[in-house]
Design an enzyme around this catalytic site. Structure first.
Site, mmCIF file in Angstrom:
data_model
loop_
_atom_site.group_PDB
_atom_site.id
_atom_site.type_symbol
_atom_site.label_atom_id
_atom_site.label_comp_id
_atom_site.label_asym_id
_atom_site.label_seq_id
_atom_site.Cartn_x
_atom_site.Cartn_y
_atom_site.Cartn_z
ATOM 1 N N PHE A 36 1.185 -0.744 -0.413
ATOM 2 C CA PHE A 36 -0.040 -0.073 -0.266
ATOM 3 C C PHE A 36 1.196 0.879 0.058
ATOM 4 C CE2 PHE A 36 -1.863 2.625 3.747
ATOM 5 C CZ PHE A 36 -2.763 3.931 2.664
ATOM 6 N N VAL A 37 1.360 1.419 1.220
ATOM 7 C CA VAL A 37 2.330 2.914 1.133
ATOM 8 C C VAL A 37 3.530 2.763 -0.185
ATOM 9 C CG1 VAL A 37 3.621 4.505 2.592
ATOM 10 C CG2 VAL A 37 1.760 2.992 3.653
ATOM 11 N N THR A 60 1.645 -9.694 1.554
ATOM 12 C CA THR A 60 0.940 -8.580 1.065
ATOM 13 C C THR A 60 0.309 -7.494 0.500
ATOM 14 O OG1 THR A 60 1.626 -7.003 2.714
ATOM 15 C CG2 THR A 60 0.102 -8.449 4.220
ATOM 16 N N LEU A 96 10.603 -0.978 3.863
ATOM 17 C CA LEU A 96 9.503 -0.561 4.146
ATOM 18 C C LEU A 96 9.062 -2.314 4.140
ATOM 19 C CD1 LEU A 96 9.321 1.928 3.331
ATOM 20 C CD2 LEU A 96 7.566 1.943 2.306
ATOM 21 N N ASN A 122 19.739 -7.310 6.889
ATOM 22 C CA ASN A 122 20.482 -7.595 5.057
ATOM 23 C C ASN A 122 20.357 -5.915 5.006
ATOM 24 O OD1 ASN A 122 20.276 -10.999 5.465
ATOM 25 N ND2 ASN A 122 18.507 -10.852 4.632
ATOM 26 N N GLY A 125 22.628 -4.226 6.012
ATOM 27 C CA GLY A 125 24.403 -4.921 5.485
ATOM 28 C C GLY A 125 24.894 -4.639 4.369
ATOM 29 N N ARG A 129 27.481 -2.231 2.747
ATOM 30 C CA ARG A 129 28.530 -2.647 1.498
ATOM 31 C C ARG A 129 28.428 -1.340 0.215
ATOM 32 N NH1 ARG A 129 27.937 -5.009 -3.040
ATOM 33 N NH2 ARG A 129 25.188 -5.487 -2.684
ATOM 34 N N TYR A 168 5.433 -7.561 16.608
ATOM 35 C CA TYR A 168 5.187 -6.593 15.050
ATOM 36 C C TYR A 168 6.325 -5.162 15.650
ATOM 37 C CZ TYR A 168 3.722 -2.563 12.513
ATOM 38 O OH TYR A 168 3.806 -1.242 11.310
ATOM 39 N N THR A 198 -2.273 5.058 8.600
ATOM 40 C CA THR A 198 -2.130 5.830 7.269
ATOM 41 C C THR A 198 -3.518 5.086 6.452
ATOM 42 O OG1 THR A 198 0.251 6.008 7.835
ATOM 43 C CG2 THR A 198 -1.193 6.410 5.740
HETATM 44 P P1 NAD Z 1 1.260 -3.190 3.067
HETATM 45 O O1 NAD Z 1 0.887 -4.798 3.987
HETATM 46 O O2 NAD Z 1 0.400 -3.222 2.697
HETATM 47 O O3 NAD Z 1 2.668 -3.551 2.238
HETATM 48 C C1 NAD Z 1 4.548 -4.214 2.754
HETATM 49 C C2 NAD Z 1 4.683 -5.312 1.757
HETATM 50 O O4 NAD Z 1 5.881 -6.021 2.272
HETATM 51 C C3 NAD Z 1 4.028 -5.953 0.965
HETATM 52 O O5 NAD Z 1 3.450 -5.446 -0.198
HETATM 53 C C4 NAD Z 1 4.620 -7.399 1.276
HETATM 54 O O6 NAD Z 1 4.055 -8.551 0.414
HETATM 55 C C5 NAD Z 1 5.950 -6.821 1.999
HETATM 56 N N1 NAD Z 1 6.876 -7.970 2.385
HETATM 57 C C6 NAD Z 1 6.561 -8.357 3.463
HETATM 58 N N2 NAD Z 1 7.176 -9.149 4.632
HETATM 59 C C7 NAD Z 1 8.370 -9.653 3.185
HETATM 60 C C8 NAD Z 1 9.283 -10.433 3.481
HETATM 61 N N3 NAD Z 1 9.804 -10.707 4.322
HETATM 62 N N4 NAD Z 1 9.734 -10.168 1.808
HETATM 63 C C9 NAD Z 1 9.836 -8.657 0.605
HETATM 64 N N5 NAD Z 1 8.131 -8.109 0.943
HETATM 65 C C10 NAD Z 1 7.751 -8.359 2.326
HETATM 66 O O7 NAD Z 1 1.558 -2.528 4.973
HETATM 67 P P2 NAD Z 1 1.669 -0.672 4.385
HETATM 68 O O8 NAD Z 1 0.465 -0.749 5.030
HETATM 69 O O9 NAD Z 1 2.028 -0.923 3.158
HETATM 70 O O10 NAD Z 1 3.038 -0.420 5.334
HETATM 71 C C11 NAD Z 1 4.287 -0.241 4.838
HETATM 72 C C12 NAD Z 1 5.389 -0.316 5.972
HETATM 73 O O11 NAD Z 1 4.922 0.955 6.868
HETATM 74 C C13 NAD Z 1 5.006 -1.156 7.173
HETATM 75 O O12 NAD Z 1 6.862 -1.645 7.191
HETATM 76 C C14 NAD Z 1 4.961 -1.242 8.156
HETATM 77 O O13 NAD Z 1 5.306 -1.907 8.784
HETATM 78 C C15 NAD Z 1 5.197 0.830 8.553
HETATM 79 N N6 NAD Z 1 3.613 0.911 8.602
HETATM 80 C C16 NAD Z 1 2.723 1.192 7.953
HETATM 81 C C17 NAD Z 1 1.398 1.562 8.533
HETATM 82 C C18 NAD Z 1 -0.043 2.412 8.040
HETATM 83 O O14 NAD Z 1 -1.224 2.213 8.532
HETATM 84 N N7 NAD Z 1 -0.153 1.782 6.755
HETATM 85 C C19 NAD Z 1 1.265 2.248 10.053
HETATM 86 C C20 NAD Z 1 2.944 2.075 10.599
HETATM 87 C C21 NAD Z 1 4.049 1.057 10.006
HETATM 88 N N1 UDP Z 2 23.898 -8.042 3.216
HETATM 89 C C1 UDP Z 2 23.234 -8.264 1.678
HETATM 90 N N2 UDP Z 2 23.535 -7.501 0.849
HETATM 91 C C2 UDP Z 2 24.615 -7.418 0.460
HETATM 92 C C3 UDP Z 2 25.719 -7.317 1.705
HETATM 93 C C4 UDP Z 2 25.085 -7.624 3.166
HETATM 94 O O1 UDP Z 2 21.972 -8.989 2.012
HETATM 95 O O2 UDP Z 2 25.149 -6.674 -0.362
HETATM 96 C C5 UDP Z 2 23.598 -9.220 4.037
HETATM 97 C C6 UDP Z 2 24.585 -9.941 4.733
HETATM 98 O O3 UDP Z 2 24.326 -11.603 3.355
HETATM 99 C C7 UDP Z 2 24.215 -10.308 6.462
HETATM 100 C C8 UDP Z 2 24.352 -9.761 6.144
HETATM 101 O O4 UDP Z 2 23.247 -8.345 5.381
HETATM 102 O O5 UDP Z 2 24.013 -11.323 6.882
HETATM 103 C C9 UDP Z 2 24.456 -8.099 7.605
HETATM 104 O O6 UDP Z 2 25.506 -7.323 6.473
HETATM 105 P P1 UDP Z 2 27.128 -7.886 7.202
HETATM 106 O O7 UDP Z 2 28.160 -7.252 6.901
HETATM 107 O O8 UDP Z 2 26.557 -5.938 8.908
HETATM 108 O O9 UDP Z 2 27.350 -8.308 8.306
HETATM 109 P P2 UDP Z 2 27.870 -10.001 8.326
HETATM 110 O O10 UDP Z 2 28.125 -10.338 6.437
HETATM 111 O O11 UDP Z 2 29.766 -9.397 8.929
HETATM 112 O O12 UDP Z 2 27.258 -10.926 9.250
#
Ligand code: NAD
Ligand code: UDP
Ligand code: UDP
Length: 341
Positions: A36-37, A60, A96, A122, A125, A129, A168, A198
């Site tokens: 959404f956002v 989502t 996000l 990640n 990290g 990098r 969360y 939001t």
């Molecule tokens: P949303 O659920 O519409 O969007 C989240 C997106 O993240 C989705 O597209 C989902 O598929 C993706 N996602 C979730 N887990 C993932 C993963 N492991 N790897 C890759 N993608 C992943 O929610 P939103 O409302 O757009 O929220 C966006 C961000 O803003 C979130 O971090 C949320 O915590 C934060 N936020 C939103 C609100 C709100 O009211 N909408 C309030 C506070 C914080």
């Molecule tokens: N990482 C990633 N993309 C990058 C660089 C790092 O996803 O381009 C990930 C990496 O796999 C690691 C994490 O980010 O698990 C944290 O990275 P950092 O360098 O802090 O830690 P380290 O690799 O030394 O454990």
């Protein structure tokens, strides 16, 4: 015959994109950009002329939210889970990715924790990098059920660490802690946005949040369900205001957390009545069981954003709701059409 078909295909028309010269154009990663956002943020960054990469696992989010950009030379969509490492070369990261509505983040609480902790490691990290600036989408939930009202960024919060919302709330609190640890230890340039409730078009129709529930119930002529007595409060921000705030925060030099929300506060009962009036039906409003650990009051203190970002929300609730209700009407119409085919 096949060749003729290809030649006759009309080229896709994209929304207007600004031209940026080589130095102004940035490579920007948006995690959760199909949500959404995220998808509204992607629209803004793309129209400004940047190169945008979205990474999303579509838990989502959906491809439909970014379909307007698919095929554009400045746009790339990666279907990947951020819990696994990601290697791309970018200048800025808006992080996000995370489910945001209570039913979605409670659906698989362990996964929610992994996304907000391992996923955030990640992305930090990656930022480390490539030397990218990274903005973390945190939340007003870091304040839990607050004992200070309204909530300034200096308030440490009141969170139940083992309650149903903890995956969360605590996940986001760790994401913030990680951000400042990487900033201190590895000189990563971090920005932290504490986002308050939001709403707007492209919200999930069935995400179980109060805005979508009440709008759907009102449009379907059903009873509006208030959880508990309805005197708990929330403050609702329209999505375009949030997107402005996120972009301003990324561009600023301010590295402490910043609340982004609309400080106009309503009780949930008042909110139900407002939606019912705008939709124009006279549906009944009913109180049902309260949910566990539901924060009782929430309203941002936005002095920091005003001072450091020169930002204030602009869209009044009524105007934002009219646009959102129109979007929901459209979705319901489409669903009806597809069911009648
Ligand atoms: P949303 O659920 O519409 O969007 C989240 C997106 O993240 C989705 O597209 C989902 O598929 C993706 N996602 C979730 N887990 C993932 C993963 N492991 N790897 C890759 N993608 C992943 O929610 P939103 O409302 O757009 O929220 C966006 C961000 O803003 C979130 O971090 C949320 O915590 C934060 N936020 C939103 C609100 C709100 O009211 N909408 C309030 C506070 C914080
Ligand atoms: N990482 C990633 N993309 C990058 C660089 C790092 O996803 O381009 C990930 C990496 O796999 C690691 C994490 O980010 O698990 C944290 O990275 P950092 O360098 O802090 O830690 P380290 O690799 O030394 O454990
Ligand atoms: N709520 C409600 N009826 C609903 C959905 C939510 O009364 O159908 C209430 C909920 O108990 C909470 C407020 O509305 O007090 C906001 O809930 P939401 O899930 O939208 O977001 P939260 O701010 O709790 O993350």
């Amino acid at each position: 015959k096949k060749v003729a078909l290809v030649e006759n295909r009309t080229p896709k028309r994209y929304p207007f994109v600004n031209f940026l010269n080589h130095r102004a154009k940035k490579r920007i990663l948006v995690t959760g950009g199909a949500g959404f956002v995220g998808s509204h943020l992607v629209d803004k960054l793309m129209m400004a002329g940047h190169e945008v990469t979205v990474v999303d696992n579509f838990f989502t989010g959906s491809k439909r939210n970014v379909e307007q950009w698919i095929g554009h030379e400045n746009f790339e969509l990666i279907h990947q889970d951020i819990v696994t490492p990601l290697f791309v070369e970018v200048d800025e990261i808006y992080h996000l990715a995370s489910p945001a509505s209570p039913p979605h983040y409670m659906f698989n609480s362990v996964k929610t924790i992994k996304t907000n902790t391992i996923g955030t490691i990640n992305m930090l990290g990656l930022a480390k990098r490539v030397g990218a600036k990274i903005l973390i989408a945190s939340t007003s939930e870091v304040y839990g059920d607050p004992e200070v009202h309204p909530q300034p960024e200096t308030y440490w919060g009141h969170v139940n660490p083992i309650g149903p919302r903890a995956c969360y709330d605590e996940g986001k609190r760790v994401a913030e802690t990680l951000s400042y640890a990487y900033a201190k230890q590895d000189k990563v340039s971090v920005r932290v946005a504490r986002i308050f409730n939001t709403y707007g078009p492209r919200m999930h129709v069935d995400d179980g949040r109060v805005v979508s529930n009440f709008i759907l119930q009102a449009l379907r002529n059903e009873t509006l369900t208030v959880y508990g007595r309805g005197n708990q409060t929330r403050s609702f921000q329209y999505v375009s205001d949030l997107v402005e705030g996120l972009v301003s925060l990324m561009a600023s030099n301010f590295t402490q957390p910043v609340n982004l929300g609309n400080p106009v506060e309503y009780t949930i009962s008042e909110f139900a009545a407002i939606i019912r009036t705008i939709v124009g039906n006279n549906n009944p409003i009913k109180s049902i069981d309260a949910t566990e650990d539901d924060p009782q009051r929430r309203k941002p203190d936005i002095s920091r954003a005003k001072l450091h970002l020169k930002w204030t929300p602009k869209v009044p609730l009524r105007e934002g709701l009219i646009r959102t209700i129109a979007y929901f009407r459209g979705v319901l119409e489409k669903t009806k059409l597809s069911q009648s085919v």
